[in-house]
Design an enzyme around this catalytic site. Structure first.
Site, PDB file in Angstrom:
ATOM      1  N   GLU A 337       2.601  -9.167  29.530  1.00  0.00           N
ATOM      2  CA  GLU A 337       2.765  -7.736  29.814  1.00  0.00           C
ATOM      3  C   GLU A 337       4.086  -7.196  29.264  1.00  0.00           C
ATOM      4  O   GLU A 337       4.600  -6.193  29.747  1.00  0.00           O
ATOM      5  CB  GLU A 337       2.627  -7.479  31.319  1.00  0.00           C
ATOM      6  CG  GLU A 337       1.207  -7.752  31.806  1.00  0.00           C
ATOM      7  CD  GLU A 337       1.109  -8.103  33.287  1.00  0.00           C
ATOM      8  OE1 GLU A 337       2.161  -8.193  33.943  1.00  0.00           O
ATOM      9  OE2 GLU A 337      -0.013  -8.289  33.782  1.00  0.00           O
ATOM     10  N   ASP A 361       3.275 -14.186  38.493  1.00  0.00           N
ATOM     11  CA  ASP A 361       3.442 -13.166  39.518  1.00  0.00           C
ATOM     12  C   ASP A 361       3.999 -13.828  40.770  1.00  0.00           C
ATOM     13  O   ASP A 361       3.558 -14.926  41.151  1.00  0.00           O
ATOM     14  CB  ASP A 361       2.092 -12.552  39.896  1.00  0.00           C
ATOM     15  CG  ASP A 361       1.696 -11.384  39.021  1.00  0.00           C
ATOM     16  OD1 ASP A 361       2.450 -11.050  38.093  1.00  0.00           O
ATOM     17  OD2 ASP A 361       0.619 -10.815  39.268  1.00  0.00           O
ATOM     18  N   HIS A 528       7.419 -10.223  38.968  1.00  0.00           N
ATOM     19  CA  HIS A 528       7.324 -11.456  38.184  1.00  0.00           C
ATOM     20  C   HIS A 528       8.522 -12.369  38.439  1.00  0.00           C
ATOM     21  O   HIS A 528       9.597 -11.913  38.816  1.00  0.00           O
ATOM     22  CB  HIS A 528       7.270 -11.148  36.682  1.00  0.00           C
ATOM     23  CG  HIS A 528       6.021 -10.476  36.234  1.00  0.00           C
ATOM     24  ND1 HIS A 528       5.979  -9.607  35.166  1.00  0.00           N
ATOM     25  CD2 HIS A 528       4.748 -10.538  36.704  1.00  0.00           C
ATOM     26  CE1 HIS A 528       4.743  -9.167  34.993  1.00  0.00           C
ATOM     27  NE2 HIS A 528       3.980  -9.722  35.923  1.00  0.00           N
TER      28      HIS A 528
END
Length: 591
Positions: A337, A361, A528
């Site tokens: 991401e 995550d 994260h």
């Protein structure tokens, strides 16, 4: 393409310049300290790429300005990025110190009684402090005899910690972060901050639209022979997991093959964009063959790419791992991401340890009560106070299954130069490749799925940027946890069982953010985090101090904290010192 040389460590033996007996009596001892330091570093430390670290020793001992300048000329010509000054005696403080403000520097003053090495150390550090050029102090706990050439354990620990962190600083300088795409789903870490990279890390940011990846795939700007090799390797090594999609979203065999092919091509093209590929030059694609000199990268993916093309899970997982169809090799650093700040934490961990990193995550805190309510079973052992579920959509390094083994036969993640083919194969065998869930990834893809073995020491880290303050670093040492299978299956199914999982139990201190496991989760600064093998928080703290990034949260024992000596002048509370010193000196590469 010319290979960019690796940074070296310069060793500066300094000496009392008085002739007629003083200097002459110290030459051999002083130079032997330099040689011993170089030998230790060369034996114990490697670059993240696996290459042996090179040390450059000044041609002569340094007694004053002239010899100091000669040493600097030699270092400048040999890409010295870190310096260690060593001495067993009194020397002339400000006349002999390393004055390069960008280069991490340490001084080892020999703890002996015959000559006052400690006095020089204190005088030189005072000069560094007064001139605003922080340096690290190394001084043995116990007195040594003048003819003792050994390096005490406490001195060795500081020398190696300083060298690891200093090399990380030098290795990042002048490199780039490759931002493929832009902001992913509003994630702040993917709002790539050029000033942070330039001012604190000495890096550039190369921004490339995801259409460049599309162009390279569509126009065959890659090594076609390598693609066939990658497909054959995947056919041999990939074990596919259950397709959990509804029937209308399941793909047929030909469609799945196309998804696999594009996923592997994404890995190849992102790699080529990072580091270049001379094969492209052979095809007449000279510009594309150069790459972007990237030491780390990020891929936006969601949603502008993944709504119509295969997701980045396979590409990211393989690039972040220590092996692929080309065999065992240095892992890349590619952030899911395009979370550049998590990418920087990955980069720190890789540079300090040489190992692959787990991007995840920080998904769920499971209290003991909640686990028992849901599963009917109680947490125990390392997990007794609760656990954090670290999980992301299949982009974590496959090394994270921890099927590699240390010298005692315990599960671990090793630097690539220590990994055997059998261990790489075991990591692949422990991984399932699950068809991406359509609701998340309309363009398909394969997510890697594995479970990290329990009882493995890890350090979880994260960089955040705070407006008005700048970057801060979070550190949480702890362990992976193995849950009973039935318990794991129940908890895992509540999130997404097609993704890799690490159950993490941080080490608690009973205070502040480490009061309990809930507090760790509650104080984490973003969605994260990164897992680096081992309890290496102390190395992260030293590196952060070099870069002037304050540490806002850690559970490292105070005795292991190693920062420049000038930090002690910024107050009596050790963490407040860090904030005040970082603010006082500002980022290493002030812009």
């Amino acid at each position: 393409m010319k290979k960019i040389s690796l940074p070296k460590i310069g060793i500066r033996p300094v000496i009392d310049g008085r002739r007629m007996g003083v200097r002459e009596s110290l030459e051999e001892q002083t130079m032997n300290m330099a040689k011993a330091t170089a030998a230790l570093i060369t034996e114990k430390i490697r670059h993240a790429c696996g290459a042996q670290v090179e040390c450059v020793i000044a041609d002569t001992c340094i007694a004053g300005m002239a010899e100091s300048a000669a040493c600097e000329e030699k270092f400048s010509s040999q890409n010295v990025g870190v310096t260690i000054t060593v001495t067993p005696c009194w020397c002339y403080g400000s006349e002999t110190i390393d004055m390069d403000p960008m280069r991490p520097k340490a001084i080892w003053g020999f703890n002996g009684t015959e000559r006052p090495g400690a006095v020089y150390l204190a005088a030189a550090l005072a000069a560094h402090s007064q001139k605003g050029i922080p340096a690290f102090s190394i001084y043995g706990h116990d007195v040594q005899d003048a003819d003792d050439t050994s390096i005490p354990a406490d001195v060795e620990e500081k020398l190696l910690r300083f060298a690891r962190a200093g090399l990380a600083v030098a290795s990042m300088k002048g490199k780039s972060y490759l931002s493929v795409g832009g902001v992913s789903m509003g994630i702040a870490g993917s709002i790539v901050d050029h000033n942070f990279f330039e001012s604190w890390l000495g890096m550039k940011v190369q921004a490339v639209d995801m259409t460049e990846l599309r162009r390279r795939i569509d126009q065959k700007i890659y090594d076609e022979a390598e693609l066939e090799m990658a497909l054959a390797w995947a056919d041999k090594n990939f074990r596919y997991g259950e397709d959990q999609n509804a029937s209308q979203y399941k793909r047929n065999e030909a469609q799945n093959r196309a998804v696999l092919k594009e996923s592997l091509l994404m890995a190849m093209c992102i790699r080529d964009m990072m580091q270049g590929n001379k094969t492209l030059a052979d095809k007449g694609l000279v510009e594309e063959s150069l790459g972007y000199n990237a030491i780390a990268a990020g891929f936006q993916g969601q949603r502008h790419w993944t709504d119509q093309y295969p997701n980045g899970d396979t590409a990211e997982a393989l690039l972040n791992s220590s092996f692929d169809w080309n065999g065992i090799r240095e892992p890349f650093v590619v952030a899911t991401e395009n979370d550049s700040l998590n990418g920087v934490a990955m980069l720190f961990g890789h540079q300090l340890t040489g190992t692959a990193q787990i991007f995840a995550d920080v998904r769920t805190y499971w209290s003991p009560e909640a686990v028992e309510r849901v599963t009917g079973q109680a947490l125990s052992g390392l997990a007794e106070h609760g656990i954090i579920h670290l999980i992301n959509s299949g982009s974590a390094a496959l090394d994270g299954a921890c099927k590699q083994r240390d010298s005692e036969g315990k599960p671990t993640m090793k630097p690539h130069w220590e990994i055997s083919q059998q261990e790489a194969d075991a990591c692949l065998a422990a991984t399932e490749w699950c068809p991406a869930i359509h609701e998340y990834f309309r363009g398909g893809g394969y997510s890697s799925r594995f479970l990290t073995e329990g009882g493995v020491p890890f350090t979880m880290t994260r960089v955040n940027i705070i407006k008005g303050l700048g970057p801060v670093l979070q550190i949480a040492e702890g362990w992976s946890v193995e849950l009973p299978k039935a318990m794991h299956d129940q908890l895992d199914a509540r999130t997404n069982s097609t993704w890799p999982t690490t159950w993490f139990a941080p080490r608690l201190t009973g205070k502040g953010p480490f009061t309990d496991v809930y507090s760790v989760m509650a104080n984490w600064g973003a969605n994260h985090g990164v897992l680096t093998i081992g309890h290496v928080g102390a190395d992260f703290i030293t590196l952060a101090a070099m870069l002037r990034i304050p540490v806002c949260m850690h559970n490292v024992e105070e005795a292991k904290i190693y920062r420049p000596s000038a930090w002690a002048a910024h107050g009596m509370d050790i963490e407040g010192q860090d904030y005040r010193a970082c603010q006082n000196y500002g980022p290493l590469y002030k812009r």
